[in-house]
Design a protein around this motif. Structure first.
Motif, PDB file in Angstrom:
ATOM      1  N   ARG A   1       0.824  -1.216   0.000  1.00  0.00           N
ATOM      2  CA  ARG A   1       0.000   0.000   0.000  1.00  0.00           C
ATOM      3  C   ARG A   1       0.856   1.263   0.000  1.00  0.00           C
ATOM      4  NH1 ARG A   1      -4.220  -1.444   4.883  1.00  0.00           N
ATOM      5  NH2 ARG A   1      -4.924  -3.491   4.099  1.00  0.00           N
ATOM      6  N   HIS A   2       2.097   1.144   0.487  1.00  0.00           N
ATOM      7  CA  HIS A   2       2.964   2.319   0.620  1.00  0.00           C
ATOM      8  C   HIS A   2       4.344   2.008   0.026  1.00  0.00           C
ATOM      9  CE1 HIS A   2      -0.122   3.859   3.358  1.00  0.00           C
ATOM     10  NE2 HIS A   2      -0.097   2.676   3.927  1.00  0.00           N
ATOM     11  N   PRO A   3       4.406   1.722  -1.252  1.00  0.00           N
ATOM     12  CA  PRO A   3       5.686   1.308  -1.848  1.00  0.00           C
ATOM     13  C   PRO A   3       6.744   2.403  -1.816  1.00  0.00           C
ATOM     14  CG  PRO A   3       4.027   1.699  -3.553  1.00  0.00           C
ATOM     15  CD  PRO A   3       3.314   1.751  -2.243  1.00  0.00           C
ATOM     16  N   ARG A   4       6.342   3.658  -1.986  1.00  0.00           N
ATOM     17  CA  ARG A   4       7.321   4.743  -2.021  1.00  0.00           C
ATOM     18  C   ARG A   4       7.980   4.927  -0.654  1.00  0.00           C
ATOM     19  NH1 ARG A   4       5.562  10.341  -4.657  1.00  0.00           N
ATOM     20  NH2 ARG A   4       5.433   8.877  -6.414  1.00  0.00           N
ATOM     21  N   THR A   5       7.167   4.961   0.399  1.00  0.00           N
ATOM     22  CA  THR A   5       7.724   5.127   1.748  1.00  0.00           C
ATOM     23  C   THR A   5       8.628   3.961   2.107  1.00  0.00           C
ATOM     24  OG1 THR A   5       5.717   6.307   2.398  1.00  0.00           O
ATOM     25  CG2 THR A   5       7.140   5.521   4.160  1.00  0.00           C
ATOM     26  N   PHE A   6       8.203   2.747   1.758  1.00  0.00           N
ATOM     27  CA  PHE A   6       9.007   1.566   2.069  1.00  0.00           C
ATOM     28  C   PHE A   6      10.322   1.591   1.287  1.00  0.00           C
ATOM     29  CE2 PHE A   6      10.131  -2.936   1.359  1.00  0.00           C
ATOM     30  CZ  PHE A   6      10.281  -3.322   2.680  1.00  0.00           C
ATOM     31  N   ALA A   7      10.252   1.932  -0.012  1.00  0.00           N
ATOM     32  CA  ALA A   7      11.471   1.979  -0.829  1.00  0.00           C
ATOM     33  C   ALA A   7      12.419   3.054  -0.332  1.00  0.00           C
ATOM     34  CB  ALA A   7      11.095   2.230  -2.298  1.00  0.00           C
ATOM     35  N   THR A   8      11.893   4.202   0.066  1.00  0.00           N
ATOM     36  CA  THR A   8      12.733   5.277   0.600  1.00  0.00           C
ATOM     37  C   THR A   8      13.448   4.824   1.864  1.00  0.00           C
ATOM     38  OG1 THR A   8      11.256   6.969  -0.332  1.00  0.00           O
ATOM     39  CG2 THR A   8      12.734   7.644   1.455  1.00  0.00           C
ATOM     40  N   THR A   9      12.712   4.126   2.712  1.00  0.00           N
ATOM     41  CA  THR A   9      13.304   3.638   3.967  1.00  0.00           C
ATOM     42  C   THR A   9      14.433   2.651   3.691  1.00  0.00           C
ATOM     43  OG1 THR A   9      11.160   3.906   5.082  1.00  0.00           O
ATOM     44  CG2 THR A   9      12.788   2.499   6.152  1.00  0.00           C
ATOM     45  N   ILE A  10      14.189   1.710   2.789  1.00  0.00           N
ATOM     46  CA  ILE A  10      15.218   0.722   2.441  1.00  0.00           C
ATOM     47  C   ILE A  10      16.447   1.410   1.852  1.00  0.00           C
ATOM     48  CG2 ILE A  10      15.757  -1.183   0.887  1.00  0.00           C
ATOM     49  CD1 ILE A  10      14.113  -2.100   3.164  1.00  0.00           C
TER      50      ILE A  10
END
Length: 590
Positions: free
Chosen positions: A24-33
């Motif tokens: 649901r939140h791919p951008r936030t997750f990718a930024t975190t990684i």
């Protein structure tokens, strides 16, 4: 009656739900990684630069060269610190978002639960899921998950860097992989079930303690104190055993982990020293690999330390997701409601526990617009029959139908728009008085209608005297309403909901007899044309009804008007004579 524990999701469902949350939140997750990866890469420069500094000192390099290496080291440390800071912020934001969504979905699922299921499960199970499990999941989502993410990324990159510097010296790490893998696998196979049992035991204890507190007066009246103490001791002992089991798992896991943290560093120093003397590795390589391995142990320790928290969080998430697995208590039928004011029960039987019916073949028809009262001794089955007539429970055999349509086949929203049950248990929600009233009709009524509803239940006087009128905060954190006022508020909500059929289970029991008598007469005028079923403990309610049913031992013993039952000189007449023998202010409870 033993409470039934609500369902628990299995590990596959938990993993699928976690993947859905991340998706649901791919951008936030990718930024975190990405931020964690860059921070880990920046951290890898430190040991290599320190090794180069040691090598440069040994080779008597110039001050300028050493200062350049030291400056680069300081720059990478600053870069790592900055990236780590923003990575933690991003991970915290991500954890907070998914936790908020999970909470919203949990509340939505809880509010959609069949009321019969909630009652069977008991309050303890839901309370521990909404408090203990949500708190455990908060710790996992906001702290354990980010820390674990950092550790995994750091471990992977550090291993790669160590192998690139010296594959030979990396062999010292391989010594601890078998025991570490074995003990971790052993732990993971047992931890989830252990924490599920621990949470279930806590739910039973909370449920039992709540029942003891709520029924304290009854317990004292029947002299059951010792029995309740023994029951609480048993529940505490069960909780103790469950927690002791998970503690025993940690007492095996943690010592092995601590041993595995020390051995690779010692092995790297011994092997590095030997390799240096043989010319297989330079001093810079030995220093860098030793520091890398020491650095590797830190995220590994973090990962394994938070592993326990993640297991607790996983068990809690399984319990929260399990609420959605409760099957519906009704199936949509094809029959439409002909007259939503007519209720009929045919050969109705019901049991809370299998094989022990509390209603035995009840046949009953409540006519449209009728004032119908049910009386009888305590425990006769009046409230149970009232709950079946309101569609809270479905009969074990037979049918309860509204206008020809079985209640169990009506969608819940449609049913609650037609039939409403009001008991003596009421709740004042935190918010304003207006908010509490609007729960029954969120968008359909104005303040004038709210005041009319309050006046109809004799609450207009005290409501008008509140400091801010309808805008006065009530409930938790606001003005505490008395029990009679809370009951009047519930009755006002009932009027605003405007159902066709009302089932009132001692809905005025908290008011004094004269106030209750006046209120019931006021309600009678307001509810003209609606079907009202009143479970009465004060017989003036039965006196004013069109018909009265006397319930005894799960059966309808007598049925007729007040005058007809008095003339029959049966059970109702005896109740009436007994009630008249009391003073007007203290009628008996029936």
């Amino acid at each position: 009656m033993t409470a039934r524990i609500l369902p628990v999701a299995d590990s596959r469902q938990v993993r699928r739900y976690v993947r859905e949350l991340i998706a649901r939140h791919p951008r936030t997750f990718a930024t975190t990684i990405a931020l964690y990866t860059l921070a880990a890469v920046a951290g890898l420069a430190g040991p290599r630069l320190l090794g180069d500094i040691v090598q440069a000192v040994q080779q008597h390099a110039t001050i300028g060269h050493i200062n350049a290496l030291a400056g680069a080291l300081a720059a990478f440390v600053l870069l790592q610190t900055t990236l780590t800071r923003y990575a933690y912020v991003s991970a915290g934001r991500f954890g907070t978002i998914i936790l908020a969504e999970l909470r919203e979905e949990f509340v939505e699922k809880v509010l959609a639960l069949p009321l019969s299921t909630v009652e069977n499960a008991g309050s303890g199970d839901l309370v521990t899921r909404a408090s203990r499990d949500v708190d455990a999941l908060r710790r996992s989502a906001q702290m354990a998950a980010p820390e674990t993410l950092v550790a995994i990324v750091t471990i992977a990159l550090t291993v790669i860097a160590t192998v690139l510097v010296s594959p030979l010296l990396f062999l010292s790490v391989l010594i601890v992989i078998p025991p570490l893998f074995a003990v971790t696998r052993w732990y993971l196979r047992r931890a989830t079930d252990g924490y599920l049992r621990e949470n279930a035991a806590a739910a039973r204890y909370v449920d039992g303690l709540g029942a003891t507190v709520a029924g304290a007066a009854t317990i004292e009246a029947f002299g059951l104190q010792q029995r309740r103490i023994e029951s609480a001791d048993d529940e505490l002992a069960g909780s103790y055993r469950a927690e002791r089991y998970t503690l025993s798992l940690r007492t095996v896991l943690w010592p092995v982990q601590e041993f595995c943290y020390v051995v690779p560093v010692a092995g790297a120093l011994l092997l590095g020293g030997y390799a240096y003397t043989r010319g297989w590795a330079s001093l810079a390589q030995v220093t860098a690999v030793t520091l890398y391995i020491q650095q590797l142990m830190i995220p590994l320790e973090v990962l394994l330390d938070w592993l326990d928290t993640l297991q607790v969080g996983g068990a809690s998430l399984a319990r929260l997701l399990g609420v959605a697995q409760v099957p519906p208590d009704r199936t949509a039928g094809a029959r439409a409601v002909a007259d939503p004011r007519e209720l009929a029960g045919t050969d109705v039987r019901f049991a809370y526990v299998g094989g022990h019916d509390v209603l035995h073949g009840v046949d009953l028809t409540v006519r449209p617009g009728e004032r119908f009262a049910m009386v009888g001794p305590s425990g006769a089955g009046k409230s149970t029959l009232g709950r079946l007539l309101a569609g809270i429970h479905g009969p074990r055999t037979g049918t309860v139908a509204l206008g020809g349509a079985p209640l169990i086949e009506l969608p819940l929203d449609e049913l609650r728009g037609e039939v409403v049950l009001l008991t003596q248990d009421h709740h004042v929600f935190a918010g304003t008085l207006r908010d509490n009233l609007h729960l029954a009709a969120p968008d359909e009524v104005d303040d004038e209608a709210l005041w009319q509803a309050l006046d109809a239940v004799d609450a207009g006087g005290w409501a008008a005297a509140l400091p801010e009128g309808l805008d006065t905060p009530v409930g938790s954190g606001g003005l505490a309403l008395s029990a009679p006022q809370a009951q009047q508020l519930a009755l006002a909500r009932l009027l605003l909901a405007d159902p066709k059929v009302l089932v009132l289970d001692e809905a005025t029991s908290l008011l004094d007899p004269r106030a209750a008598r006046h209120l019931e007469r006021s309600l009678s005028a307001v509810l003209e044309g609606r079907t009202v079923i009143a479970i009465a403990h004060r017989l003036h309610t039965a006196h004013d009804a069109d018909r009265v049913a006397v319930v005894e031992d799960g059966r309808i013993a007598e049925l007729g008007s007040h005058r007809e039952l008095i003339d029959a000189n049966g059970a109702y007449a005896r109740l009436w004579d007994s009630w008249h023998g009391e003073t007007a202010g203290t009628p008996p409870h029936v």
